[in-house]
Motif scaffolding. Sequence first.
Motif, PDB file in Angstrom:
ATOM      1  N   VAL A  34       4.829  10.863   0.154  1.00 27.94           N
ATOM      2  CA  VAL A  34       3.268  12.157   0.095  1.00 27.94           C
ATOM      3  C   VAL A  34       3.483  12.397   1.694  1.00 27.94           C
ATOM      4  O   VAL A  34       3.660  10.939   2.290  1.00 27.94           O
ATOM      5  CB  VAL A  34       2.403  11.841  -0.606  1.00 27.94           C
ATOM      6  CG1 VAL A  34       1.648  12.607  -0.111  1.00 27.94           C
ATOM      7  CG2 VAL A  34       3.010  11.681  -1.859  1.00 27.94           C
ATOM      8  N   LEU A  35       3.336  13.582   2.426  1.00 26.32           N
ATOM      9  CA  LEU A  35       3.299  13.317   3.831  1.00 26.32           C
ATOM     10  C   LEU A  35       1.712  13.543   4.056  1.00 26.32           C
ATOM     11  O   LEU A  35       1.289  14.263   3.583  1.00 26.32           O
ATOM     12  CB  LEU A  35       3.854  14.269   4.379  1.00 26.32           C
ATOM     13  CG  LEU A  35       4.140  14.362   6.066  1.00 26.32           C
ATOM     14  CD1 LEU A  35       4.143  13.057   6.694  1.00 26.32           C
ATOM     15  CD2 LEU A  35       4.889  16.286   6.687  1.00 26.32           C
ATOM     16  N   VAL A  36       0.946  12.287   5.183  1.00 27.77           N
ATOM     17  CA  VAL A  36      -0.735  12.303   4.941  1.00 27.77           C
ATOM     18  C   VAL A  36      -0.361  12.543   6.006  1.00 27.77           C
ATOM     19  O   VAL A  36      -0.185  12.203   6.988  1.00 27.77           O
ATOM     20  CB  VAL A  36      -1.087  11.064   4.121  1.00 27.77           C
ATOM     21  CG1 VAL A  36      -2.659  11.476   4.696  1.00 27.77           C
ATOM     22  CG2 VAL A  36      -0.634  10.809   2.891  1.00 27.77           C
ATOM     23  N   ARG A  37      -1.559  13.581   6.254  1.00 27.37           N
ATOM     24  CA  ARG A  37      -2.369  13.969   7.974  1.00 27.37           C
ATOM     25  C   ARG A  37      -3.674  13.041   8.015  1.00 27.37           C
ATOM     26  O   ARG A  37      -4.653  12.986   7.265  1.00 27.37           O
ATOM     27  CB  ARG A  37      -2.673  15.064   8.441  1.00 27.37           C
ATOM     28  CG  ARG A  37      -3.540  15.190   9.531  1.00 27.37           C
ATOM     29  CD  ARG A  37      -2.958  17.104  10.112  1.00 27.37           C
ATOM     30  NE  ARG A  37      -3.931  17.759   9.194  1.00 27.37           N
ATOM     31  CZ  ARG A  37      -4.358  19.162   8.800  1.00 27.37           C
ATOM     32  NH1 ARG A  37      -2.700  19.939   9.830  1.00 27.37           N
ATOM     33  NH2 ARG A  37      -4.781  19.841   8.212  1.00 27.37           N
ATOM     34  N   THR A  38      -3.246  11.933   8.793  1.00 30.00           N
ATOM     35  CA  THR A  38      -4.383  10.805   9.053  1.00 30.00           C
ATOM     36  C   THR A  38      -5.746  11.725   9.564  1.00 30.00           C
ATOM     37  O   THR A  38      -5.753  12.367  10.716  1.00 30.00           O
ATOM     38  CB  THR A  38      -3.916   9.703  10.648  1.00 30.00           C
ATOM     39  OG1 THR A  38      -2.941   9.703   9.682  1.00 30.00           O
ATOM     40  CG2 THR A  38      -4.938   8.433   9.684  1.00 30.00           C
ATOM     41  N   GLN A  39      -7.078  11.299   9.354  1.00 35.59           N
ATOM     42  CA  GLN A  39      -8.093  11.536   9.121  1.00 35.59           C
ATOM     43  C   GLN A  39      -9.022  10.446   9.234  1.00 35.59           C
ATOM     44  O   GLN A  39      -9.864  10.339  10.538  1.00 35.59           O
ATOM     45  CB  GLN A  39      -9.200  12.849   8.028  1.00 35.59           C
ATOM     46  CG  GLN A  39      -7.803  13.683   7.564  1.00 35.59           C
ATOM     47  CD  GLN A  39      -8.958  13.818   6.781  1.00 35.59           C
ATOM     48  OE1 GLN A  39      -9.264  14.020   5.739  1.00 35.59           O
ATOM     49  NE2 GLN A  39      -9.183  15.244   6.689  1.00 35.59           N
ATOM     50  N   ALA A  40      -9.027   9.365   9.711  1.00 41.97           N
ATOM     51  CA  ALA A  40      -9.943   8.305   9.681  1.00 41.97           C
ATOM     52  C   ALA A  40      -8.679   6.394   9.320  1.00 41.97           C
ATOM     53  O   ALA A  40      -8.839   6.971   8.342  1.00 41.97           O
ATOM     54  CB  ALA A  40     -10.755   8.649   8.954  1.00 41.97           C
ATOM     55  N   ILE A  41      -9.227   6.125   9.869  1.00 41.60           N
ATOM     56  CA  ILE A  41      -8.244   4.708  10.268  1.00 41.60           C
ATOM     57  C   ILE A  41      -9.229   3.555   9.979  1.00 41.60           C
ATOM     58  O   ILE A  41     -10.110   3.134  10.756  1.00 41.60           O
ATOM     59  CB  ILE A  41      -7.652   4.757  11.274  1.00 41.60           C
ATOM     60  CG1 ILE A  41      -6.777   5.761  12.136  1.00 41.60           C
ATOM     61  CG2 ILE A  41      -6.581   3.111  10.567  1.00 41.60           C
ATOM     62  CD1 ILE A  41      -5.549   6.132  12.881  1.00 41.60           C
ATOM     63  N   GLY A  42      -8.578   2.848   8.886  1.00 37.76           N
ATOM     64  CA  GLY A  42      -9.734   1.338   8.730  1.00 37.76           C
ATOM     65  C   GLY A  42      -8.686   0.193   9.599  1.00 37.76           C
ATOM     66  O   GLY A  42      -7.548   0.363   9.830  1.00 37.76           O
ATOM     67  N   LEU A  43      -9.880  -0.406  10.732  1.00 37.41           N
ATOM     68  CA  LEU A  43      -9.066  -1.404  11.445  1.00 37.41           C
ATOM     69  C   LEU A  43      -8.911  -2.769  10.969  1.00 37.41           C
ATOM     70  O   LEU A  43      -9.990  -3.177   9.838  1.00 37.41           O
ATOM     71  CB  LEU A  43      -9.340  -1.481  13.405  1.00 37.41           C
ATOM     72  CG  LEU A  43      -9.908  -0.116  13.119  1.00 37.41           C
ATOM     73  CD1 LEU A  43     -10.367  -0.816  15.304  1.00 37.41           C
ATOM     74  CD2 LEU A  43      -8.390   0.371  13.865  1.00 37.41           C
ATOM     75  N   ASN A  44      -7.745  -3.316  10.839  1.00 41.76           N
ATOM     76  CA  ASN A  44      -8.195  -4.812  10.231  1.00 41.76           C
ATOM     77  C   ASN A  44      -7.807  -5.730  11.146  1.00 41.76           C
ATOM     78  O   ASN A  44      -7.157  -5.795  12.090  1.00 41.76           O
ATOM     79  CB  ASN A  44      -6.986  -4.472   8.591  1.00 41.76           C
ATOM     80  CG  ASN A  44      -7.410  -3.901   7.767  1.00 41.76           C
ATOM     81  OD1 ASN A  44      -8.121  -3.928   7.335  1.00 41.76           O
ATOM     82  ND2 ASN A  44      -6.478  -2.478   7.957  1.00 41.76           N
ATOM     83  N   PRO A  45      -8.336  -7.346  10.350  1.00 37.55           N
ATOM     84  CA  PRO A  45      -7.911  -8.640  11.659  1.00 37.55           C
ATOM     85  C   PRO A  45      -6.604  -8.408  11.904  1.00 37.55           C
ATOM     86  O   PRO A  45      -6.455  -8.790  13.365  1.00 37.55           O
ATOM     87  CB  PRO A  45      -8.885  -9.288  10.668  1.00 37.55           C
ATOM     88  CG  PRO A  45      -9.507  -8.931   9.705  1.00 37.55           C
ATOM     89  CD  PRO A  45      -9.326  -7.532   9.898  1.00 37.55           C
ATOM     90  N   ILE A  46      -5.628  -8.537  11.225  1.00 31.37           N
ATOM     91  CA  ILE A  46      -4.829  -8.112  11.110  1.00 31.37           C
ATOM     92  C   ILE A  46      -3.295  -7.301  12.290  1.00 31.37           C
ATOM     93  O   ILE A  46      -2.895  -7.921  12.891  1.00 31.37           O
ATOM     94  CB  ILE A  46      -2.999  -8.270  10.224  1.00 31.37           C
ATOM     95  CG1 ILE A  46      -1.358  -8.468  10.272  1.00 31.37           C
ATOM     96  CG2 ILE A  46      -3.409  -6.768   9.345  1.00 31.37           C
ATOM     97  CD1 ILE A  46      -1.762  -9.762  10.062  1.00 31.37           C
ATOM     98  N   ASP A  47      -4.887  -6.575  12.268  1.00 28.50           N
ATOM     99  CA  ASP A  47      -3.723  -4.739  13.463  1.00 28.50           C
ATOM    100  C   ASP A  47      -4.209  -5.818  14.991  1.00 28.50           C
ATOM    101  O   ASP A  47      -3.318  -5.076  15.732  1.00 28.50           O
ATOM    102  CB  ASP A  47      -5.009  -4.171  13.777  1.00 28.50           C
ATOM    103  CG  ASP A  47      -4.672  -3.362  11.840  1.00 28.50           C
ATOM    104  OD1 ASP A  47      -3.526  -4.024  11.608  1.00 28.50           O
ATOM    105  OD2 ASP A  47      -5.565  -2.791  12.143  1.00 28.50           O
ATOM    106  N   TRP A  48      -4.784  -7.403  15.112  1.00 27.09           N
ATOM    107  CA  TRP A  48      -5.095  -7.825  16.666  1.00 27.09           C
ATOM    108  C   TRP A  48      -4.282  -8.339  16.184  1.00 27.09           C
ATOM    109  O   TRP A  48      -3.634  -9.002  17.415  1.00 27.09           O
ATOM    110  CB  TRP A  48      -6.472  -7.791  17.085  1.00 27.09           C
ATOM    111  CG  TRP A  48      -7.559  -8.329  16.465  1.00 27.09           C
ATOM    112  CD1 TRP A  48      -8.466  -8.019  15.470  1.00 27.09           C
ATOM    113  CD2 TRP A  48      -7.241 -10.290  16.996  1.00 27.09           C
ATOM    114  NE1 TRP A  48      -8.934  -9.059  14.976  1.00 27.09           N
ATOM    115  CE2 TRP A  48      -8.721  -9.936  15.657  1.00 27.09           C
ATOM    116  CE3 TRP A  48      -7.266 -10.403  17.383  1.00 27.09           C
ATOM    117  CZ2 TRP A  48      -9.309 -11.684  15.617  1.00 27.09           C
ATOM    118  CZ3 TRP A  48      -7.094 -12.019  17.354  1.00 27.09           C
ATOM    119  CH2 TRP A  48      -8.259 -12.755  16.699  1.00 27.09           C
ATOM    120  N   LYS A  49      -4.438 -10.200  15.087  1.00 25.74           N
ATOM    121  CA  LYS A  49      -4.143 -11.049  15.256  1.00 25.74           C
ATOM    122  C   LYS A  49      -1.784 -11.131  15.082  1.00 25.74           C
ATOM    123  O   LYS A  49      -1.586 -11.481  16.151  1.00 25.74           O
ATOM    124  CB  LYS A  49      -4.347 -11.530  14.051  1.00 25.74           C
ATOM    125  CG  LYS A  49      -5.551 -12.141  13.939  1.00 25.74           C
ATOM    126  CD  LYS A  49      -6.080 -12.642  13.025  1.00 25.74           C
ATOM    127  CE  LYS A  49      -7.603 -13.174  12.673  1.00 25.74           C
ATOM    128  NZ  LYS A  49      -7.806 -14.030  11.127  1.00 25.74           N
TER     129      LYS A  49
END
Length: 468
Positions: free
Chosen positions: A101-116
């Motif tokens: 499914v192709l999804v157009r992003t509207q809101a993103i949840g940030l997670n600790p793994i994204d900076w770690k």
Amino acid sequence: MSFIKRLSLQKLRKSSSSPSSTKSSQQGQAQHVEQQAQQQQAQQHQLPESDININGTNTDTMDVEIQIPEKQTVLLLHAAKTPYTLTEDYPVPQLEDEHDVLVRTQAIGLNPIDWKAPDFNFAIPVLPYISGRECAGEVVKTKEGSRFRSGDRVLAISTDYRDLRKATYQQYLISPTYNTVLLPPFLSAEEGSTLGVAFVAAALSLGVCMGVDFSSVLSGPDLFSLLRSPSFAQDSLASDIRSECLDGIRAHERAKEGDWVAVWGGSSTSANLTIQLAKLAGLKVVTVVDKAKHGLRLSNHEVLKADLLVDSHDPERAVQIIRQNLKGKLRFGVDTRGRESATSLLHALSPSNIESVPLPAGEAPPSPPGTPKEETLLGAHLIGLTGLPKQQAPEGTMFHTVPIKLFHEVPEVGGALCQWLERLLADGLVKAPEIIDVEDGLGSINKGLDRMRRGEISGGKLVVRVAE
């Protein structure tokens, strides 16, 4: 939900802060509008709540025609220990698999793994790399026969970090139908983006590692039985999670209604969803948190109120309080913090059996260890979301790591969890974690991750709103 209904709902919600003489009736009207919108959404999709059908269809409706560009803006990581770079003219990912499914992003949840991951140089399979584990957005394209259609508001959960098409730090992404959740009309994109990874971690911790049967909660999955059913291809399980999935807990040890589970680090979003699902299954919950920061909020929380709330400030004292109150009844623990707190939680689980041989330097603890000799022994089970004690598990105690890849590698599991979450949200049985703040635009993600590095985000979620 139509524009008129959205506008009416917004007006009703605003008016709910007016004097108490009208507050009750206005809330009732708002609930009525929400119920009508939910019924309309359900009628449009015509999907039975109990169905788990990855290839279900919506042939009675026509997709909305949505223009899709060939290029998009993404965030790229070019090297470890560097910020993400805003990059334009990046190709929009294409549908490949029948479930895509192709999804157009509207809101993103940030997670600790994204900076770690970039800071400590792990979980980066290729450079340049696109990160991001969860987002809410709008379906813009599907394969024929998909259970979704263009215009659907969805939560995309991207645990498959090796497939950059599925990463959420981009304007458009691919999400398999079995890793995609239809959002109810009353839930905002920002709220929806907080739920994904935390829900998956919680459901797998409880359902696989602890053997919780959710079938009594809106026909939820019994993952223990699903993975052991004759029709399930156990050979399809990856070698690094097969033992956890099949040998981690025995049938007579499964957590059941009335059993206790301790959650150490109870203010995190993973803990939030773990507590919610545990309580829905009838478990009793010990929540261990910094009471100075989170005690008052959690002690009065609608869905997170613990059966026993313990201060984590003094870990030894916390262990003593748990032992004194539960008197040997605690067999299950989930740690969301790391190795040190997991070690403390181990002491609370096995007070008379904590002496064990330290592991050689660099050797990871077994997960799970060998089966205890006594077939009738009710063992203790410690699940570490971010780390486990650096020692061998005491006899009669199992160490568990959550088999996250089960969610995206086994469609039966991913599909069961996603469609169950749809029902939980629609019925209001699961609530989105609190949003601490909202940043605007893909370019603000680095700023948001810096705030997380400094420890400014606690007790909720930081969300990034992506411009249309």
